[in-house]
Design a protein around this motif. Structure first.
Motif, PDB file in Angstrom:
ATOM      1  N   LEU A   2       0.819  -1.216   0.000  1.00  0.00           N
ATOM      2  CA  LEU A   2       0.000   0.000   0.000  1.00  0.00           C
ATOM      3  C   LEU A   2       0.854   1.266   0.000  1.00  0.00           C
ATOM      4  O   LEU A   2       0.578   2.205  -0.740  1.00  0.00           O
ATOM      5  CB  LEU A   2      -0.925   0.019   1.221  1.00  0.00           C
ATOM      6  N   GLN A   8      -4.709   7.145   7.235  1.00  0.00           N
ATOM      7  CA  GLN A   8      -5.951   6.687   6.588  1.00  0.00           C
ATOM      8  C   GLN A   8      -5.835   6.761   5.068  1.00  0.00           C
ATOM      9  O   GLN A   8      -6.298   5.899   4.351  1.00  0.00           O
ATOM     10  CB  GLN A   8      -7.119   7.575   7.024  1.00  0.00           C
ATOM     11  N   THR A  45      -3.934   3.889   3.600  1.00  0.00           N
ATOM     12  CA  THR A  45      -4.695   2.649   3.549  1.00  0.00           C
ATOM     13  C   THR A  45      -5.796   2.732   2.512  1.00  0.00           C
ATOM     14  O   THR A  45      -5.974   1.815   1.703  1.00  0.00           O
ATOM     15  CB  THR A  45      -5.349   2.367   4.917  1.00  0.00           C
ATOM     16  N   THR A  70      -5.178   0.846  -0.931  1.00  0.00           N
ATOM     17  CA  THR A  70      -6.014  -0.319  -1.180  1.00  0.00           C
ATOM     18  C   THR A  70      -6.755  -0.175  -2.504  1.00  0.00           C
ATOM     19  O   THR A  70      -6.889  -1.148  -3.262  1.00  0.00           O
ATOM     20  CB  THR A  70      -7.020  -0.505  -0.027  1.00  0.00           C
ATOM     21  N   SER A 120      -4.499  -5.069   4.517  1.00  0.00           N
ATOM     22  CA  SER A 120      -5.653  -4.748   3.694  1.00  0.00           C
ATOM     23  C   SER A 120      -5.980  -5.951   2.819  1.00  0.00           C
ATOM     24  O   SER A 120      -5.282  -6.233   1.855  1.00  0.00           O
ATOM     25  CB  SER A 120      -5.340  -3.509   2.861  1.00  0.00           C
ATOM     26  N   THR A 155      -6.595   3.057  10.375  1.00  0.00           N
ATOM     27  CA  THR A 155      -7.136   4.382  10.065  1.00  0.00           C
ATOM     28  C   THR A 155      -7.361   5.211  11.330  1.00  0.00           C
ATOM     29  O   THR A 155      -7.846   6.315  11.262  1.00  0.00           O
ATOM     30  CB  THR A 155      -8.446   4.272   9.287  1.00  0.00           C
TER      31      THR A 155
END
Lengths: 436, 336
Positions: free
Chosen positions: A203, A396, A399, A403, B280, B299
């Motif tokens: 990522l 955040q 991710t 993703t 993920s 997050t």
């Protein structure tokens, strides 16, 4: 019986009270000098192994102890654990005095308020802010606020290419623009040889690449107020351009879609792929048995062919920063330690050992950082690198968008179409999961 | 302690009864007043366990519940008592299935249900089959039993990372066999990204889970009197009839516990997806445990993550309660 019930009720009440008071958590106070003779230092894992890091750092810490009389307790923390360890330390208030952080986390960790802010006065104590490369300081916290950390090791992306594969395909010089890169890649991509390598399942790497392409398309992924703008035309174009290297241009092997453990570097070292976009890869290539004269390094392509600022940005500012926990029991010692680690001598020695570039200008001038590949990294850092968005929810962002790109790789690898709509839809979804 | 160790069926009250009845115990415990000794001793003995249970389970759970009512993000983890109280907001976000966060949670919940159903089902079938097959004595049975337990004994991380290597598209063993050697697939398939990921997850989970079923059922089988089978075979019952009429009904109490435990472990499994896919997971294999981890620790929305955990806990409690109710009712029925 009634007594026991009463006793257990009291115990329960006590426990809940403890829990409730525990909610107070952490400590917001600033550091003191209660224990001036010791420091705890969490170093990130920079070398080939934790043991190697201990061997590299221990003699330096002894040097520091000799100079100042302060004993440093070292703990090398693996990358995978580091952020969670920092979060736990922040929540409990029981952290180390000094620690390494990944520079992309700077603003996120700054927002917790657990790290000592480096205002002008604190910077003066370690020799002044001017000693450091601007882009590196910019990657140490939110713009307009005192940085949450001090740059320690700097890294940048370069385009690494296999000289022999280039010669065989009749390509004379490394590509400077993306069109040239695609053309070169297509000349090479035949049979089981491929033009470019990617790390689709990683990522952070996805983010680094699309961030740079985003800069070239004039997109930032965040607006001035720190609100996510993942679906801007520039962001969509950047993500599509990156995934299209596999989906449309066919210069990345489909298998790269699931790579996450640096397999693309192994492929490169084995002569399966001719190019990779990576930060300071020299030591990895050497470890995989590739000789230094078998590969070359060039700046990452930009639309115009000449790297610079704005749309000519060709790397994120990568690197490691050193930070002080605000509630340290040895504030003066912690600052002294940061001064020691960012001194010219230490900067030269440690960055040389780790294959990184010193963020300290004076140390950069050392001949050790003049090797052709390091010169590319150095120039990139100095002139054409930009820090990732310094916003509190950077974690955040990595991710969510990382993703989305990963899923798009999976589509491309499976032969499903990657269109502007499908890219926008993925990014839209990523943006919606961002809570403010 | 000794009493419980030698006769596991003798519960704590029985232990209390023994000490009350013997003169020796009275001499050894002179200072405890009669009243407590009569009624309180069992509770006193339970106290250390209760205290530990409080510390290890109840307190963190209470903290988790408190967190789920707060807007706990990176801005407040340094002083999380100061995080604003948001009432049921986190829960509303989690169950708003029209919005992306709720929709993703629902999706991962459904994926987890499918995953659990097949994982537990296959693990149970394999475990039962292996346990029954290894009942008969033959040469090498001991070795086979030991080999079957290997997945259960291996460290999860090492085992699952090996699977991850085997499932790699270009260099993995699975594609090498399926594609290169047997020619079953036209192209090497992706197992760790895209739609196949859920199969990968189920395969690894079954591999990891069935030895436990095997172990439990093997123990259960030891308790079935051999005479039952002998009598049945004299009466002309075949092997299938014996399994259906004797083995499975006798294993019922074991199976009741086994299926529940496997269900809870599988539904909450974090290690397998985390090692296979990282932080993920692909959409098709986005298990709820990873999803909650991502919401909380990746997050940094600890409040929403806690609310999701509490919802998951409530769901598992509900399923367990219904399951126990149904199975205990069934058992009473069969006893009559």
């Amino acid at each position: 019986m009634r007594h026991v019930r009463a006793a257990s009720a009291v115990t329960l009440a006590l426990a809940i009270t403890a829990a409730a008071t525990g909610c107070g958590g952490g400590s917001t106070g600033t550091g003191s000098n209660e224990s001036p003779k010791t420091l705890t230092y969490w170093a990130s894992n920079q070398g080939p192994s934790i043991e190697a890091d201990k061997e590299i750092l221990t003699p330096e810490l002894k040097k520091f102890e000799k100079e100042t009389g302060i004993k440093v307790k070292l703990e090398v923390v693996p990358w995978a654990d580091l952020l969670n360890r920092i979060l736990a330390a922040t929540a409990s208030g029981q952290g180390p005095d000094v620690l390494n952080i990944g520079n992309t986390w700077s603003a996120s960790l700054q927002a917790t308020g657990a790290l000592l802010p480096w205002d002008e006065k604190s910077f003066e104590e370690i020799g002044g802010r001017d000693r450091f490369v601007d882009s590196a300081v910019a990657s140490a916290g939110k713009e307009g606020e005192p940085p949450a950390a001090v740059p320690l090791y700097s890294l940048a992306y370069a385009l690494y290419y296999n000289k022999k594969m280039f010669a065989e395909a009749g390509i004379e010089k490394p590509p400077a623009t993306w069109d040239e890169l695609v053309a070169a890649g297509q000349k090479i991509s035949k049979g089981d040889k491929w033009g470019l390598g990617a790390e689709g399942g990683n990522l952070s790497n996805n983010i680094h690449q699309v961030f740079v392409l985003g800069q070239q398309h004039g997109a930032d992924f965040f607006d001035q107020d720190g609100k996510a703008t993942f679906t801007s035309d520039g962001a969509v174009a950047a993500v599509k351009q990156y995934v299209d290297f596999m989906a449309k241009d066919k210069i990345i092997a489909p298998g790269n879609a699931e790579y996450a453990q640096n397999q693309s570097l192994t492929d490169f070292a084995k002569g399966k792929t001719a190019m990779v976009l990576w930060q300071a890869a020299a030591s990895t290539f050497a470890a995989q048995g590739m000789k230094p004269d078998e590969w070359g390094a060039a700046p990452v392509p930009v639309p115009s062919g000449t790297p610079g600022t704005g749309k000519q940005v060709n790397s994120m500012v990568a690197g490691i920063n050193i930070a002080v926990f605000k509630n340290t029991k040895n504030l003066d010692g912690a600052k002294k330690f940061v001064k020691f680690m960012t001194s010219d001598a230490q900067q030269k020695h440690l960055n040389k050992t780790y294959g990184a570039i010193p963020p300290v200008k004076a140390a950069q001038a050392d001949a050790a950082f003049g090797a052709p590949d390091l010169k590319v990294l150095r120039d990139t850092l100095a002139t054409s690198a930009a820090p990732l968005p310094q916003v509190p929810n950077e974690s955040q962002f990595e991710t969510a968008v990382g993703t989305a790109v990963k899923e798009l790789w999976a589509d491309a690898a499976a032969g499903r179409p990657v269109t502007e709509e499908s890219v926008r839809a993925r990014l839209e979804k990523a943006q919606q999961t961002m809570q403010q | 302690m000794t009493a419980t160790a030698t006769s596991p069926e003798a519960g704590t009250p029985a232990t209390g009864g023994t000490s009350r009845g013997t003169g020796g115990a009275r001499r050894r415990l002179p200072r405890i007043p009669d009243r407590i000794r009569r009624g309180g001793l069992p509770y006193l003995l339970l106290l250390p366990a209760v205290l530990l249970e409080l510390l290890i389970h109840i307190v963190p759970m209470v903290i988790g519940i408190v967190m789920s009512f707060r807007q706990l993000t990176q801005f407040f983890i340094n002083n999380w008592g100061a995080a604003p109280w948001t009432g049921l907001d986190n829960y509303r976000i989690a169950v708003d299935f029209d919005a992306p966060i709720g929709e993703a949670l629902l999706h991962s919940f459904l994926v987890t249900c499918v995953f659990t159903f097949f994982s537990v089902g296959f693990a149970w079938l394999l475990g039962t089959a292996a346990a029954i097959l290894l009942q008969e004595s033959f040469r090498g049975r001991g070795i086979l039993r030991a080999v079957f337990l290997v997945p259960y004994a291996l460290p999860v991380y090492a085992a699952v990372i090996t699977w991850a290597f085997m499932f790699q598209r270009d260099n993995g063993l699975i594609n090498h066999v399926l594609h290169d050697q047997l020619g079953i697939t036209d192209e090497p398939s992706f197992w760790l990204i895209g739609d196949n990921s859920i199969y990968t997850l189920i395969i690894v989970s079954v591999w990891k889970g069935w030895p436990f079923a095997f172990l439990m059922l093997m123990a259960g089988l030891q308790n079935i009197p051999r005479e039952l089978y002998e009598a049945a075979s004299i009466d002309g019952a075949g092997i299938w009839q014996q399994i259906r009429r004797i083995t499975l009904p006798s294993l019922r109490p074991v199976n009741q516990v086994l299926v529940l435990v496997l269900f809870l472990w599988t539904f909450n499994d974090f290690n397998t997806p985390y090692v296979l896919f990282g932080k993920s997971a692909p959409e098709s294999a986005d298990l709820i445990s990873i999803h909650i981890y991502q919401s909380s620790f990746v997050t940094w929305n600890f409040g929403t993550g806690s609310a999701m955990s509490v919802l998951l806990l409530l769901f598992l409690l509900l399923v367990t309660a219904v399951y126990l109710f149904l199975t205990s009712r069934g058992r009473k029925g069969s006893d009559v």
